[in-house]
Design a protein around this motif. Structure first.
Motif, PDB file in Angstrom:
ATOM      1  N   GLU A 270     -67.943 -42.245 -47.259  1.00 10.24           N
ATOM      2  CA  GLU A 270     -67.682 -42.957 -46.007  1.00 10.24           C
ATOM      3  C   GLU A 270     -66.835 -42.047 -45.112  1.00 10.24           C
ATOM      4  O   GLU A 270     -65.637 -42.250 -44.935  1.00 10.24           O
ATOM      5  CB  GLU A 270     -66.954 -44.277 -46.285  1.00 10.24           C
ATOM      6  CG  GLU A 270     -67.737 -45.273 -47.081  1.00 10.24           C
ATOM      7  CD  GLU A 270     -68.854 -45.902 -46.273  1.00 10.24           C
ATOM      8  OE1 GLU A 270     -68.791 -45.885 -45.032  1.00 10.24           O
ATOM      9  OE2 GLU A 270     -69.797 -46.399 -46.903  1.00 10.24           O
ATOM     10  N   TYR A 271     -67.466 -41.045 -44.540  1.00 10.93           N
ATOM     11  CA  TYR A 271     -66.719 -40.022 -43.817  1.00 10.93           C
ATOM     12  C   TYR A 271     -66.140 -40.529 -42.498  1.00 10.93           C
ATOM     13  O   TYR A 271     -65.088 -40.060 -42.067  1.00 10.93           O
ATOM     14  CB  TYR A 271     -67.589 -38.793 -43.601  1.00 10.93           C
ATOM     15  CG  TYR A 271     -67.978 -38.133 -44.902  1.00 10.93           C
ATOM     16  CD1 TYR A 271     -67.003 -37.672 -45.779  1.00 10.93           C
ATOM     17  CD2 TYR A 271     -69.312 -37.993 -45.273  1.00 10.93           C
ATOM     18  CE1 TYR A 271     -67.340 -37.082 -46.979  1.00 10.93           C
ATOM     19  CE2 TYR A 271     -69.661 -37.399 -46.476  1.00 10.93           C
ATOM     20  CZ  TYR A 271     -68.668 -36.946 -47.321  1.00 10.93           C
ATOM     21  OH  TYR A 271     -69.004 -36.373 -48.507  1.00 10.93           O
ATOM     22  N   ASP A 272     -66.799 -41.481 -41.854  1.00 17.93           N
ATOM     23  CA  ASP A 272     -66.227 -42.046 -40.626  1.00 17.93           C
ATOM     24  C   ASP A 272     -64.920 -42.771 -40.930  1.00 17.93           C
ATOM     25  O   ASP A 272     -63.935 -42.635 -40.198  1.00 17.93           O
ATOM     26  CB  ASP A 272     -67.212 -43.020 -39.974  1.00 17.93           C
ATOM     27  CG  ASP A 272     -68.466 -42.321 -39.470  1.00 17.93           C
ATOM     28  OD1 ASP A 272     -68.385 -41.116 -39.160  1.00 17.93           O
ATOM     29  OD2 ASP A 272     -69.511 -42.990 -39.395  1.00 17.93           O
ATOM     30  N   LEU A 273     -64.921 -43.522 -41.994  1.00 16.54           N
ATOM     31  CA  LEU A 273     -63.707 -44.225 -42.409  1.00 16.54           C
ATOM     32  C   LEU A 273     -62.640 -43.240 -42.892  1.00 16.54           C
ATOM     33  O   LEU A 273     -61.446 -43.448 -42.656  1.00 16.54           O
ATOM     34  CB  LEU A 273     -64.050 -45.231 -43.506  1.00 16.54           C
ATOM     35  CG  LEU A 273     -62.984 -46.221 -43.913  1.00 16.54           C
ATOM     36  CD1 LEU A 273     -62.562 -47.077 -42.731  1.00 16.54           C
ATOM     37  CD2 LEU A 273     -63.496 -47.101 -45.030  1.00 16.54           C
ATOM     38  N   SER A 274     -63.062 -42.161 -43.521  1.00 17.58           N
ATOM     39  CA  SER A 274     -62.121 -41.148 -44.005  1.00 17.58           C
ATOM     40  C   SER A 274     -61.368 -40.496 -42.848  1.00 17.58           C
ATOM     41  O   SER A 274     -60.166 -40.236 -42.950  1.00 17.58           O
ATOM     42  CB  SER A 274     -62.869 -40.065 -44.786  1.00 17.58           C
ATOM     43  OG  SER A 274     -63.502 -40.608 -45.892  1.00 17.58           O
TER      44      SER A 274
ATOM     45  N   GLY B 294     -58.877 -41.390 -50.438  1.00 17.78           N
ATOM     46  CA  GLY B 294     -59.610 -40.782 -51.544  1.00 17.78           C
ATOM     47  C   GLY B 294     -60.850 -41.583 -51.916  1.00 17.78           C
ATOM     48  O   GLY B 294     -61.917 -41.009 -52.180  1.00 17.78           O
ATOM     49  N   ALA B 295     -60.733 -42.908 -51.900  1.00 17.56           N
ATOM     50  CA  ALA B 295     -61.885 -43.752 -52.225  1.00 17.56           C
ATOM     51  C   ALA B 295     -62.977 -43.621 -51.174  1.00 17.56           C
ATOM     52  O   ALA B 295     -64.169 -43.581 -51.507  1.00 17.56           O
ATOM     53  CB  ALA B 295     -61.446 -45.207 -52.350  1.00 17.56           C
ATOM     54  N   SER B 296     -62.584 -43.532 -49.917  1.00 18.75           N
ATOM     55  CA  SER B 296     -63.599 -43.402 -48.869  1.00 18.75           C
ATOM     56  C   SER B 296     -64.302 -42.053 -48.937  1.00 18.75           C
ATOM     57  O   SER B 296     -65.484 -41.951 -48.613  1.00 18.75           O
ATOM     58  CB  SER B 296     -62.976 -43.619 -47.490  1.00 18.75           C
ATOM     59  OG  SER B 296     -62.024 -42.609 -47.205  1.00 18.75           O
ATOM     60  N   ILE B 297     -63.598 -41.017 -49.395  1.00 19.31           N
ATOM     61  CA  ILE B 297     -64.243 -39.714 -49.572  1.00 19.31           C
ATOM     62  C   ILE B 297     -65.201 -39.752 -50.755  1.00 19.31           C
ATOM     63  O   ILE B 297     -66.321 -39.235 -50.679  1.00 19.31           O
ATOM     64  CB  ILE B 297     -63.178 -38.609 -49.729  1.00 19.31           C
ATOM     65  CG1 ILE B 297     -62.437 -38.411 -48.412  1.00 19.31           C
ATOM     66  CG2 ILE B 297     -63.820 -37.295 -50.181  1.00 19.31           C
ATOM     67  CD1 ILE B 297     -61.240 -37.491 -48.504  1.00 19.31           C
TER      68      ILE B 297
END
Length: 63
Positions: A18-22, A11-14
Motif C-alpha cells: 500500500e505505497y500511497d498509504l505508506s 511497516g505494515a503498509s509497506i
C-alpha cells in the motif's frame, strides 16, 4: 513517541504494498519528528511549586 508508534502501521503498509498509504504514514512520521525532536531537548524545571503541579495534574485527575 507518537512518531515511533506510527512506524508499525508504516511497516505494515509497506509489507502489503500500500505505497500511497505508506507515503502518508511517512509524512506523518517526519512532521511529528520535526516538532518532537527540538521539544524533547528542553530542560526540565528544577523547582516546581505546588500550585503548578496541581494545575498540570488536575486535568488528568478529572478525566
Amino acid at each position: 513517541m507518537v512518531a515511533i508508534l506510527t512506524l508499525a502501521p508504516l511497516g505494515a503498509s509497506i509489507v502489503f504494498y500500500e505505497y500511497d498509504l505508506s507515503i502518508r504514514y511517512l509524512a506523518v512520521v517526519f512532521v511529528l519528528s520535526f516538532f518532537a525532536i527540538p521539544l524533547a531537548r528542553l530542560s526540565v524545571p528544577v523547582q516546581v511549586q505546588i500550585n503548578e503541579a496541581l494545575v498540570v495534574s488536575l486535568p488528568l485527575l478529572l478525566s
